[in-house]
Design an enzyme around this catalytic site. Sequence first.
Site, PDB file in Angstrom:
ATOM      1  N   GLN A 150       0.840  -1.193   0.000  1.00 36.83           N
ATOM      2  CA  GLN A 150       0.000   0.000   0.000  1.00 36.83           C
ATOM      3  C   GLN A 150       0.876   1.244   0.000  1.00 36.83           C
ATOM      4  O   GLN A 150       1.670   1.427   0.929  1.00 36.83           O
ATOM      5  CB  GLN A 150      -0.893  -0.004   1.250  1.00 36.83           C
ATOM      6  CG  GLN A 150      -1.809   1.201   1.347  1.00 36.83           C
ATOM      7  CD  GLN A 150      -2.242   1.476   2.781  1.00 36.83           C
ATOM      8  OE1 GLN A 150      -1.430   1.615   3.679  1.00 36.83           O
ATOM      9  NE2 GLN A 150      -3.536   1.521   2.997  1.00 36.83           N
ATOM     10  N   SER A 197       1.361   6.721   2.728  1.00 31.81           N
ATOM     11  CA  SER A 197       2.143   7.717   3.461  1.00 31.81           C
ATOM     12  C   SER A 197       3.350   8.179   2.653  1.00 31.81           C
ATOM     13  O   SER A 197       3.929   7.430   1.873  1.00 31.81           O
ATOM     14  CB  SER A 197       2.641   7.125   4.777  1.00 31.81           C
ATOM     15  OG  SER A 197       1.567   6.882   5.641  1.00 31.81           O
ATOM     16  N   SER A 228       4.667  -1.280   4.211  1.00 32.39           N
ATOM     17  CA  SER A 228       4.834  -2.625   4.780  1.00 32.39           C
ATOM     18  C   SER A 228       5.001  -3.652   3.677  1.00 32.39           C
ATOM     19  O   SER A 228       4.247  -3.645   2.695  1.00 32.39           O
ATOM     20  CB  SER A 228       3.609  -2.993   5.629  1.00 32.39           C
ATOM     21  OG  SER A 228       3.501  -2.126   6.720  1.00 32.39           O
ATOM     22  N   GLU A 271     -14.600  -1.962   6.363  1.00 30.31           N
ATOM     23  CA  GLU A 271     -14.571  -3.108   7.272  1.00 30.31           C
ATOM     24  C   GLU A 271     -14.473  -2.537   8.676  1.00 30.31           C
ATOM     25  O   GLU A 271     -13.429  -2.050   9.084  1.00 30.31           O
ATOM     26  CB  GLU A 271     -13.378  -3.996   6.910  1.00 30.31           C
ATOM     27  CG  GLU A 271     -13.162  -5.189   7.796  1.00 30.31           C
ATOM     28  CD  GLU A 271     -14.426  -5.906   8.193  1.00 30.31           C
ATOM     29  OE1 GLU A 271     -14.913  -5.657   9.312  1.00 30.31           O
ATOM     30  OE2 GLU A 271     -14.926  -6.721   7.402  1.00 30.31           O
ATOM     31  N   GLU A 281      -4.267  10.160  18.016  1.00 27.23           N
ATOM     32  CA  GLU A 281      -4.646  11.568  18.104  1.00 27.23           C
ATOM     33  C   GLU A 281      -5.638  11.920  16.991  1.00 27.23           C
ATOM     34  O   GLU A 281      -6.639  12.607  17.216  1.00 27.23           O
ATOM     35  CB  GLU A 281      -3.391  12.455  18.020  1.00 27.23           C
ATOM     36  CG  GLU A 281      -2.519  12.401  19.275  1.00 27.23           C
ATOM     37  CD  GLU A 281      -1.844  11.050  19.511  1.00 27.23           C
ATOM     38  OE1 GLU A 281      -1.544  10.344  18.515  1.00 27.23           O
ATOM     39  OE2 GLU A 281      -1.646  10.685  20.682  1.00 27.23           O
TER      40      GLU A 281
END
Lengths: 403, 372
Positions: free
Chosen positions: A126, A129, A161, A244, A390
Amino acid sequence: MDFTISAADMAFREEVRSFIEAELPTDIARRGQHDYHSARDDVRRWMQILNRKGWSAPHWPAHLGGTDWSPLRKYIFQDELRRARAPVLDRCALDLLGPVLCAFGSQDQQTRFLPPILNGDVWWAQGFSEPNSGSDLASLRTRAELKGDHYLVNGQKTWTSEAHYADWIFALVRTDPAAKPQAGISFLLIDIRTPGVTVRPIWSIDEGHTLNEVFFEDVVVPAENLVGTAGMGWTYAKFLLTHERTTSAVVSHTKRDVDQVRHLASSLSDGGGKLVDNPAFGAKLARLQADVIALEWAVMRVLHAADDDPSANTVASLLKLRGSELSERAALLAAEALGDYGLCALPDPEGHHILHRDGLAAPLHDDEAIGVTARAMFRRATTIYGGTSEIQRTIIAKSNLGL
Amino acid sequence: MDFRLSSEQQALADSVASFCARDYDFEHRRLSLANEGGFSPDNWQLFAELGWLGAGLGEDAGGYGGGAVENAIILEAFGRALVVEPFLACAVLALQTLAALPKCDVRDQLIADIVSGEKLAVLAHNEFEARGDVELVGMTAFQDNGQWRLNGTKQLVLGAPAADWLIVSARAGPDVGLFLVAPSTAGVELVPYRTLDNMRAADIHFAEAPVHAVLALPGAALPAIRLGYAHAMTAMCAEAVGAMDAAILLARDYLKTRQQFGTPLAGFQALQHRMADMLVEAEMSRSIVFQGLASLTDSEPERQKAIAAMKIVVSSAAMFVGRNAVQLHGGIGMTEEHPVGHYYKRLFVIAGLFGGEAFHLSRLASIGTGFW
């Protein structure tokens, strides 16, 4: 109200359990006991076994290779996989990309990309970021310029990842620099072996390698690899992160980790007795158990609720925040249970990603200890990835409390 | 599983909510408290007429066919409104303990009198040393010419000052029995007081006090007491969820209106995050109360584990939400005049009643194997 699990659902759990007991190869099961990141070959073998049964992506629509199981059965299935410590499957492909392709992909894309995922043949990463776009993801700067029949991609993704295992990466890219930040983003599928793509490892504090940086330098991507409509990438990403509603609670993982803590604490000595009988440690473990039970019942509420049930939507929005905290707490308590050895670098006999092969690992006194401290270190990330705690709190305050 | 209320349950929830909205605002509550007994007898009669006192009892036991869910519905709404009538003490703890006893004329009549609002009875079981341990009974019972008599002291008996009947546990040798005693009997001295949340309780001293009737012979009482307490703890945790909801909404509304630094407090992220954490605690409590409700038909030790886990989560959440609801109000939250402090005090009492977090942690730790 009725709090009983139906006999049919109990029978389903038994069926899944028997299947896993019969089919999960013993060498994979042994590594699953010890490792918190599964090796790619283990995952592929296990995916192929599940695929033969039609069970590799139960949460996808049935006509695209999934099942028509109820939400509860999908949960039971995952719970049994974790109970058996089966390999953690390619979540990027199964949980993130798959549902987006099922909902927004073209028929060609579905035909081309979904079957290899089901069989574990193609691994996905993926690409969201970026170095300067973490919580503020919409500020991402990786560009994709349309040049006739292809996009030209330039930029950098990070914290990716398993990109070193991946064959493909699905990425959020900026296709319209003039549009408002969210509106200029598109969802693009990129073959990771295309010239101009470079994957570099990031060693994390668990001394492991699961994270990577991915660089794109004049990477040519066929225009047909765009998912859905240009400029809709942000919408698809939000769908992917929310469709999900209970997975982010990782409650089945944490239940197994609590079982492991109890096992360790029952077998390891503490003064003259066993650690589990130390009142202070026992209280910490009991507190963790109680919190995990509350989390699992929160998950049950969501699994059994209609999509428009406001009470279930509220509790669903809290699951990632609380689930990630408990996940780390369980890992830390397992390390604490190891006592002095929980402070040391422990050997990883199966080791496929250990940074320091310096022969300075502590002596191994318990098979169960393998991977425990590494996991405790890696779980520090749980409240950071997938939307930091946060960010989660800000969303809860705005959407559930109207602040 | 099905987490939805049945149409009858929804009607009950609506009926309790509309009573609380119409007749139980903070000013009404103050008037209730000003009654001599610390609550309104008129409200109690209304609860009886509306069928609430028997709503949590099966028809075979003399109720209206409901169960623990009905009590949870009522008490969650009562928690929102900080209702001070002794519903938990009489209509849950005493009634569910009685219902768990074998049928006999005295028991059946007492249940009928409670459900009809005719009599108010409470379970006098708690003793100071117990700290949540339902098994502990120090009071003694002995027979004197065929007459059972009681010696000893019960403490923090909820609702006792208004009770027509006391259902008293006492030990004959190792065996615990349950005895029905009128508070006016010679040898019974009742010392009434207020708890922090403005509800009423009493210490009760027994000096060779004669019992009116035996409800359970020594040896037959503890299973019923255990079940009665499990019902009461679950209902009380539902009450805590209602009180937490209300405290969160009070704080939310306050943050949206209170201006400091030229802007509503609601815009400050530190306060938003605190409120998000409060909501997490309340929702985890609501979730684990369902597990408590589910456990009431389980046998031991599953039920005991479930109840302990529930009380751990709810006690700690009650303190977190209650304390922070006051914190977010600032100075005004510290005043007797403002409701938020009263929510905190009720949550504080609930956190400690029937054993606090520490007791239930040690309980769960000692029986926690094979958990899921």
